[in-house]
Design a protein around this motif. Structure first.
Motif, mmCIF file in Angstrom:
data_model
loop_
_atom_site.group_PDB
_atom_site.id
_atom_site.type_symbol
_atom_site.label_atom_id
_atom_site.label_comp_id
_atom_site.label_asym_id
_atom_site.label_seq_id
_atom_site.Cartn_x
_atom_site.Cartn_y
_atom_site.Cartn_z
ATOM 1 N N PHE A 253 0.888 -1.411 0.000
ATOM 2 C CA PHE A 253 0.007 -0.152 -0.107
ATOM 3 C C PHE A 253 0.968 1.484 -0.049
ATOM 4 O O PHE A 253 0.354 2.202 -0.864
ATOM 5 N N GLY A 254 1.932 1.245 0.991
ATOM 6 C CA GLY A 254 2.761 2.459 1.015
ATOM 7 C C GLY A 254 3.376 2.866 -0.287
ATOM 8 O O GLY A 254 3.117 4.051 -0.781
ATOM 9 N N ALA A 255 3.990 2.031 -0.949
ATOM 10 C CA ALA A 255 4.497 2.155 -2.176
ATOM 11 C C ALA A 255 3.506 2.729 -3.352
ATOM 12 O O ALA A 255 3.908 3.670 -4.146
ATOM 13 N N LEU A 256 2.530 2.025 -3.146
ATOM 14 C CA LEU A 256 1.424 2.300 -4.454
ATOM 15 C C LEU A 256 1.019 3.700 -4.074
ATOM 16 O O LEU A 256 0.687 4.632 -5.167
ATOM 17 N N GLN B 67 -12.025 8.546 -1.600
ATOM 18 C CA GLN B 67 -13.126 7.833 -0.953
ATOM 19 C C GLN B 67 -12.882 7.372 0.631
ATOM 20 O O GLN B 67 -13.690 7.578 1.484
ATOM 21 N N VAL B 68 -11.712 7.096 0.745
ATOM 22 C CA VAL B 68 -10.893 6.868 2.252
ATOM 23 C C VAL B 68 -11.147 7.948 3.070
ATOM 24 O O VAL B 68 -11.573 8.229 4.244
ATOM 25 N N ARG B 69 -10.647 9.254 2.311
ATOM 26 C CA ARG B 69 -10.648 10.448 3.444
ATOM 27 C C ARG B 69 -12.044 10.853 3.663
ATOM 28 O O ARG B 69 -12.540 11.445 4.712
ATOM 29 N N ALA B 70 -13.151 10.788 2.663
ATOM 30 C CA ALA B 70 -14.483 11.150 2.716
ATOM 31 C C ALA B 70 -14.942 10.166 3.970
ATOM 32 O O ALA B 70 -15.873 10.590 4.870
ATOM 33 N N GLU B 71 -14.737 8.729 3.887
ATOM 34 C CA GLU B 71 -15.223 7.867 4.663
ATOM 35 C C GLU B 71 -14.811 8.137 6.313
ATOM 36 O O GLU B 71 -15.503 7.965 7.352
ATOM 37 N N ILE B 72 -13.495 8.537 6.320
ATOM 38 C CA ILE B 72 -13.219 8.797 7.751
ATOM 39 C C ILE B 72 -13.163 10.268 8.073
ATOM 40 O O ILE B 72 -12.899 10.721 9.315
ATOM 41 N N ASP C 263 -3.238 12.530 4.908
ATOM 42 C CA ASP C 263 -1.948 12.363 3.923
ATOM 43 C C ASP C 263 -1.707 10.887 3.832
ATOM 44 O O ASP C 263 -2.518 9.904 4.355
ATOM 45 N N ALA C 264 -0.829 10.233 2.854
ATOM 46 C CA ALA C 264 -0.551 8.935 2.422
ATOM 47 C C ALA C 264 -0.358 8.042 3.654
ATOM 48 O O ALA C 264 -0.902 6.974 3.673
ATOM 49 N N ALA C 265 0.222 8.553 4.690
ATOM 50 C CA ALA C 265 0.555 7.678 5.698
ATOM 51 C C ALA C 265 -0.728 7.306 6.351
ATOM 52 O O ALA C 265 -0.817 6.296 6.975
ATOM 53 N N ARG C 266 -1.569 8.476 6.610
ATOM 54 C CA ARG C 266 -2.656 8.215 7.368
ATOM 55 C C ARG C 266 -3.561 7.414 6.469
ATOM 56 O O ARG C 266 -4.104 6.321 7.262
ATOM 57 N N GLY D 78 -4.753 -0.477 6.600
ATOM 58 C CA GLY D 78 -4.413 -1.586 7.527
ATOM 59 C C GLY D 78 -5.452 -1.923 8.566
ATOM 60 O O GLY D 78 -5.648 -2.934 8.929
ATOM 61 N N GLU D 79 -5.944 -0.760 9.141
ATOM 62 C CA GLU D 79 -7.111 -1.073 10.240
ATOM 63 C C GLU D 79 -8.205 -1.614 9.694
ATOM 64 O O GLU D 79 -8.831 -2.516 10.414
#
Length: 240
Positions: free
Chosen positions: A36-39, A55-60, A66-69, A75-76
């Motif tokens: 995931f990190g490299a992608l 979509q991830v940002r909207a859902e949370i 940022d990419a790390a978050r 992963g969670e």
């Protein structure tokens, strides 16, 4: 136990039904998690990746994540076995590339492929409906130990193009897309909630109960059950 149906099409779940959940959990999930990190770092500008990240940002509720978050959230979600569409999209990208490179070969239970070939030869149309993305499904069927099986499949559905798997409207949408009467469709799954939703939409449904799978001891109500595809008989239909 044997069950018999007269239908025009069969729609298949993958995990726990055609294939071992353990393969997905023990092989595919770690494969994607490690990448995931490299992608996100190197390909965040690609439209499909960028859309999934949004979509991830909207859902949370974190538009500036940022990419790390985003990687941490993915992963969670894996740990929770959450059927989140952006997670499935990004996993699908990585799995498709892994299959294409030969890093991965999909798993099917021994009873599955011979039966799918027979049903296809008898004129029964076969479809897939999985929480895994369409890209992941395509890669899965194209890279089995017995070669490319995509020729057996007439269409692929996931939670993005059909909807959630425990909602009857998703099955109505698939039926409309396939163009087959609701009562002429058979859904095979290891999850009772999905079988309930399919039947509520007017489909026929069979619970696939395989020893060692997470739902093997679940309560399937009055759904007919099979422990292998070879226990399911379909009335042969001529192809036209």
């Amino acid at each position: 136990m044997s069950v018999r149906f007269d239908v025009d099409a069969v729609v298949l779940d993958i995990e726990g039904t055609t294939s071992a959940t353990g393969f997905v959990v023990d092989v595919l999930y770690p494969y994607a998690r490690e990448r995931f990190g490299a992608l996100l770092a190197s390909r965040g500008g690609e439209p499909e990746v960028a859309r999934a990240v949004a979509q991830v940002r909207a859902e949370i509720g974190e538009p500036g994540a940022d990419a790390a978050r985003v990687e941490k959230v993915l992963g969670e979600w894996i740990d929770e076995d959450r059927k989140a569409t952006p997670l499935k999209t990004l996993q699908g990208i990585l799995w498709a590339e892994g299959f294409a490179r030969g890093d991965l070969v999909s798993h099917f239970y021994p009873d599955v492929i011979p039966v799918l070939r027979r049903w296809h030869g008898d004129g029964v149309r076969l479809y897939v409906y999985s929480s895994g993305s369409v890209a992941a499904q395509r890669a899965w069927f194209a890279h089995s130990a017995e070669g490319d099986l995509l020729g057996l499949v007439s269409g692929l559905y996931d939670t993005e193009n059909a909807g959630p798997k425990q909602e009857p409207d998703s099955y109505r949408a698939i039926a409309a897309s396939i163009g087959t009467g609701l009562g002429r469709l058979l859904f095979l799954s290891d999850r009772p909630g999905e079988l309930d939703a399919a039947r509520a939409a007017g489909w026929r449904a069979v619970g696939v109960r395989r020893a060692g799978e997470p739902y093997a001891d679940a309560e399937f109500g009055d759904h007919p059950l099979a422990s292998a595809f070879s226990e399911i008989t379909l009335a042969a239909r001529s192809s036209s």
